[in-house]
Motif scaffolding. Structure first.
Motif, PDB file in Angstrom:
ATOM      1  N   ILE A  17       0.846  -1.206   0.000  1.00 49.76           N
ATOM      2  CA  ILE A  17       0.000   0.000   0.000  1.00 49.76           C
ATOM      3  C   ILE A  17       0.874   1.246   0.000  1.00 49.76           C
ATOM      4  N   ALA A  18       1.939   1.236   0.812  1.00 55.07           N
ATOM      5  CA  ALA A  18       2.848   2.390   0.852  1.00 55.07           C
ATOM      6  C   ALA A  18       3.546   2.580  -0.489  1.00 55.07           C
ATOM      7  N   THR A  21       1.030   4.033  -3.007  1.00 49.73           N
ATOM      8  CA  THR A  21       0.758   5.428  -2.647  1.00 49.73           C
ATOM      9  C   THR A  21       1.946   6.315  -3.023  1.00 49.73           C
ATOM     10  N   GLY A  22       3.156   5.847  -2.771  1.00 56.46           N
ATOM     11  CA  GLY A  22       4.347   6.605  -3.136  1.00 56.46           C
ATOM     12  C   GLY A  22       4.446   6.816  -4.635  1.00 56.46           C
ATOM     13  N   GLY A  24       1.987   6.935  -6.700  1.00 58.46           N
ATOM     14  CA  GLY A  24       0.966   7.909  -7.069  1.00 58.46           C
ATOM     15  C   GLY A  24       1.417   9.329  -6.808  1.00 58.46           C
ATOM     16  N   ILE A  25       2.063   9.502  -5.665  1.00 57.09           N
ATOM     17  CA  ILE A  25       2.552  10.844  -5.337  1.00 57.09           C
ATOM     18  C   ILE A  25       3.630  11.281  -6.322  1.00 57.09           C
ATOM     19  N   THR A  28       2.057  12.167  -9.643  1.00 53.69           N
ATOM     20  CA  THR A  28       1.351  13.451  -9.533  1.00 53.69           C
ATOM     21  C   THR A  28       2.347  14.605  -9.622  1.00 53.69           C
ATOM     22  N   MET A  45      -5.960  10.646 -10.899  1.00 51.78           N
ATOM     23  CA  MET A  45      -5.667  10.119  -9.573  1.00 51.78           C
ATOM     24  C   MET A  45      -6.900   9.477  -8.934  1.00 51.78           C
ATOM     25  N   CYS A  48      -7.321   6.039 -10.460  1.00 52.56           N
ATOM     26  CA  CYS A  48      -6.343   5.107  -9.862  1.00 52.56           C
ATOM     27  C   CYS A  48      -6.721   4.744  -8.426  1.00 52.56           C
ATOM     28  N   LEU A  49      -7.200   5.755  -7.671  1.00 53.07           N
ATOM     29  CA  LEU A  49      -7.588   5.501  -6.290  1.00 53.07           C
ATOM     30  C   LEU A  49      -8.778   4.547  -6.219  1.00 53.07           C
ATOM     31  N   LEU A  52      -7.540   1.109  -6.937  1.00 55.62           N
ATOM     32  CA  LEU A  52      -6.787   0.631  -5.782  1.00 55.62           C
ATOM     33  C   LEU A  52      -7.730   0.189  -4.650  1.00 55.62           C
TER      34      LEU A  52
END
Length: 346
Positions: A17-18, A21-22, A24-25, A28, A45, A48-49, A52
């Motif tokens: 998950i981390a 998320t990383g 994605g950041i 972005t 985003m 994608c979220l 996820l």
């Protein structure tokens, strides 16, 4: 429980998950630096979220279902590994192989232990039966020896005194031999109770006949200790195993005689229960709840070095297997009463 499963799932999947998320950041930030419109970035985003969250939800449901399957297997896993769920990954497959190896080793050890126990039981059973032959022979020799006159027998009062000494010695020798025989029978009964099968044969039995046989075996002890026996025929027929009930009554008479130095022993029937009451030293109140535990001798047992703590345990176990109740009441310094209750069908 659900919260615990949820925390476990998050802990298990936290790295992935981390990582997502990383990523994605980072994406972005790259899109923002390349002057991609903020609306388009937010739209991408959100898509994608959503994907996820859908993936995480489905994985969480699968994780919970697998957990419940494993919980359901806790009862049968001790017998077989056949019902384990199919491994979802190679690590689960490795764990299942390890479990299989442990199960095989456990079964091997168990089979070895069972085989060794069976061999030991067969040996001790054979030994117990074989030792009865020399015991019977010794008993016969003792009885015959007392009847054989010496080379030079004295006359008159000396002869009578010598004869009394011989009779007393014969009586003591026969009592000791009887004690050996009783301990042998106790060992055999103990082994039989611990085996996978027992030879219980339940049928309508004349209770008085069983009592008389037990009393006859201890007649010499009653006479030697000058203990009075009060016995009124019960006239009862009970559903039981004659041999095992006889063993129990003999053990109870043995205990009563062992701890009664003077007075009497009374055998009777009260409210459908067989009672054996003595005027012996009794049992301490703190010892009474534990007298049927294996190996427990209590204060009086420690004082009497002959106590093994097995007799009442065997009696309690046998009567429980026969479906009979077993109650002991006692008052220290006054005596003890044991009661055996029989099924209503009796």
């Amino acid at each position: 429980m659900k919260q615990k499963i949820g925390r476990s799932y998050i802990k298990c999947r936290l790295k992935w998950i981390a990582a997502v998320t990383g990523c994605g950041i980072v994406m972005t930030a790259v899109l923002f630096l390349n002057e991609v419109p903020a609306g388009e970035i937010a739209y991408g985003m959100l898509l994608c979220l959503g994907i996820l969250l859908l993936a995480v939800t489905m994985d969480r449901i699968s994780y919970g279902r697998r957990h419940r399957e494993l919980l359901a297997l806790r009862q049968s896993i001790t017998v077989s590994l056949e019902n384990l769920p199919e491994p979802g990954e190679i690590l689960e497959e490795d764990y299942q192989r390890l479990l299989g190896l442990l199960a095989e080793e456990k079964m091997r050890i168990w089979n070895t232990a069972v085989s060794e126990k069976r061999d030991l039981m067969e040996y001790y059973t054979m030994w117990v039966h074989q030792i009865k032959t020399p015991i019977a022979a010794l008993k016969l020799l003792i009885e015959e020896e007392a009847d054989i006159p010496g080379a030079e027998e004295p006359l008159g009062a000396d002869r009578e005194r010598l004869q009394r000494q011989r009779e007393k010695r014969k009586d003591e020798e026969l009592q000791q031999l009887f004690a050996i025989e009783q301990y042998v029978n106790m060992a055999l009964s103990y082994m039989r109770l611990g085996s996978e099968t027992t030879d219980f044969v339940l049928r309508q039995t004349d209770l008085d006949e069983v009592i008389r046989m037990a009393v006859r075996r201890y007649a010499r002890h009653f006479i030697s200790k000058k203990i009075v026996l009060h016995y009124e025929e019960t006239g009862a027929r009970v559903l039981t195993d004659e041999k095992w009930l006889g063993f129990v009554i003999e053990q109870l008479l043995s205990n009563a005689l062992k701890y009664t130095h003077e007075g009497s022993i009374t055998i009777g029937m009260e409210e459908g229960r067989l009672t054996i009451t003595d005027t012996g030293i009794g049992i301490r109140a703190e010892d009474l709840p534990r007298v049927c535990e294996k190996g427990y001798t209590g204060y009086n047992g420690h004082a009497n070095q002959k106590s093994t703590g097995i007799g009442l345990y065997l009696c309690s176990t046998i009567l429980k297997k026969l479906g009979h109740s077993f109650t002991i009441t006692s008052q220290e310094g006054t005596g003890t009463r044991v009661m055996i209750g029989f099924p209503e069908e009796s």
